[in-house]
Design an enzyme around this catalytic site. Sequence first.
Site, short mmCIF file in Angstrom:
data_model
loop_
_atom_site.label_atom_id
_atom_site.label_comp_id
_atom_site.label_asym_id
_atom_site.label_seq_id
_atom_site.Cartn_x
_atom_site.Cartn_y
_atom_site.Cartn_z
N CYS A 1 -56.90 2.94 -94.90
CA CYS A 1 -55.94 4.09 -94.77
C CYS A 1 -56.86 5.21 -94.38
O CYS A 1 -56.93 5.17 -93.12
CB CYS A 1 -55.59 4.29 -96.43
N HIS B 1 -53.44 -0.97 -97.94
CA HIS B 1 -54.45 -1.37 -98.85
C HIS B 1 -54.46 -2.55 -99.02
O HIS B 1 -53.83 -3.32 -99.94
CB HIS B 1 -54.20 -0.43 -99.91
N GLU C 1 -50.32 11.55 -129.00
CA GLU C 1 -49.39 10.95 -127.95
C GLU C 1 -48.87 9.52 -128.05
O GLU C 1 -47.94 9.27 -127.31
CB GLU C 1 -49.92 11.51 -126.40
N GLU D 1 -56.89 -4.12 -100.63
CA GLU D 1 -57.58 -4.43 -101.86
C GLU D 1 -56.68 -4.62 -102.96
O GLU D 1 -56.93 -5.23 -104.09
CB GLU D 1 -58.40 -3.19 -102.17
N1 GLN Z 1 -54.64 11.02 -96.65
C1 GLN Z 1 -54.19 10.15 -95.79
C2 GLN Z 1 -52.74 9.91 -95.76
O1 GLN Z 1 -52.17 10.54 -96.43
C3 GLN Z 1 -54.50 8.71 -96.28
C4 GLN Z 1 -53.99 8.15 -97.88
C5 GLN Z 1 -54.88 7.26 -98.23
O2 GLN Z 1 -55.88 6.74 -97.96
N2 GLN Z 1 -54.21 6.37 -99.15
O3 GLN Z 1 -52.04 9.49 -94.80
#
Ligand code: GLN
Length: 549
Positions: free
Chosen positions: A381, A507, A150, A509
């Site tokens: 999250c 996020h 690939e 991070e």
């Molecule tokens: N599952 C959750 C949502 O969709 C959290 C998503 C996540 O942690 N990136 O909101």
Amino acid sequence: MTKFIFVTGGVVSSLGKGIASASIGCLLESRGLKVTLQKFDPYINVDPGTMSPFQHGEVFVTDDGAETDLDLGHYERFTSATMTQDNNVTTGQIYYAVIMKERRGDYLGGTVQVVPHITDEIKDSICRLANKGNFDVVITEIGGTVGDIEGQPFLEAIRQIPYDVGRENVLYVHLTLVPFIRAASELKTKPTQHSVRTLREIGVQPDILLCRTERRFDEATRAKIALFCNLNVDAVFQAVDVDEIYEVPLLFTQQGLDDMILKCLHLPVTKHNLTEWKNLIDRIRLLQESVTIGVVGKYVHLQDAYKSIYESLRHGGFANDVKIKIERIDSETLTADRLDQILGGVDGILIPGGFGTRGIEGKIRAAGYAREHGIPFLGICLGMQCAVIEFARSVCGLEGANSTEFDTDTRYPVIDLLESQKDVKDLGGTMRLGAYPCRLQPGTKVAEVYGAEQIHERHRHRFELNNQFRKVFEEKGMVVSGIYEESNLVEIVELRGHPWFVACQFHPEFKSRPLNAHPLFRGFIKAAKRWSATRQRTEQAQVTATEQE
Ligand code: GLN
């Protein structure tokens, strides 16, 4: 004129091509060049957003909302380049674009073929990126290893590039493995010879070889590799295993890799400025004290699933002069009777993002343990959503509270689908993605660590804190410390009266850097360090008390 560096890999995967590419980027930036990096991934998925962490590891999210390969995380951590949709290109995207053109009739009746149409599309993606930011250098890493079926169109495309931009503007770097065979007590060069031969068969002669090796090899071995790979001996470099990835740029520059790259590309060999980077490594080497962070997730046994989180924790450690010990805790093992045993000894608890029901109750219990015992907590999250569910159930008396992701019939849907997600059917690229502004509430812990009122953070989710419950949460001591004003979305919460209980819907991070730890990780580790000292003092007092008895 932009210069182009292509980084290929051979022999085996996981040699650290991403870190090698990022380190080259770091070194060229230290010479004052404007650099960007790009990753080619030869799989047919349009992006890794729909892939399982078992298959792919972390999905890195860019400001402009691309779901990308985790190598883009290395690129951003090692350089100041900002990654975008154009910095990660997959076979899926290339074919998608070509097929759309074919349907529109753009090919004017011609037969559409891998060469030249697919290869042209690949080359366009390189030039598009180059033109976008007036870059001095574009570094393109080709995923997989030479010889993969690939990967062929990508290698063919980079073979053609010199004919478009001039050979003097192109540099091929090949990363291979020189394994140490214990039984023979010897380093073996044969796999490298074969790998370079495969590359040469398709018309690419590497200019520079980076040899990943467990132990440093001698000049005779280096000369042998050079001879068999059709290279000057000074084009063969060693990428010796190291414990600290941020040391790799320094190891490369010590061998003169960046000088060599500049010469090959006919760029002026200016002095580099790596002072900050060197100081960081010196400081890391001196770290004595450590804190233990329990990361409670579903994918803790995988190396790469929480890559940016682990790195951000370390950055938080650098900023607070502590080493980070990570306790990887599988949330499925976190039953009520094992909480003390598993979480009793950690200095901080982090719950990362995630999807799906498996392991969710363990995460909720971990958030509760942190809340009750005053242990520093960072929820990210899904981690924030678990903290909210726990708070609703235990503090607000909303028995059975849940997210509608896990229980569509819950009486108390404290986490619910975002309004904007209600009509979404396709899974790929449809979450709330990328950077959004967030206004911080003055006087909160979060506002203090950010030292700002308005921030921008990256998202990847479908569910949100349900505003119907906000009032009861606030009455019971949960402070809403950050809001996305446009749709009144809760982005950050913290607990009043707790040393550090912060949870965010975004996020952080993805925006932490080794030289500039993200404020939330800096604050979290600072609190963990304090907690660790308190814990040690309490333990000591208990020992003394027992002895006196
Ligand atoms: N599952 C959750 C949502 O969709 C959290 C998503 C996540 O942690 N990136 O909101």
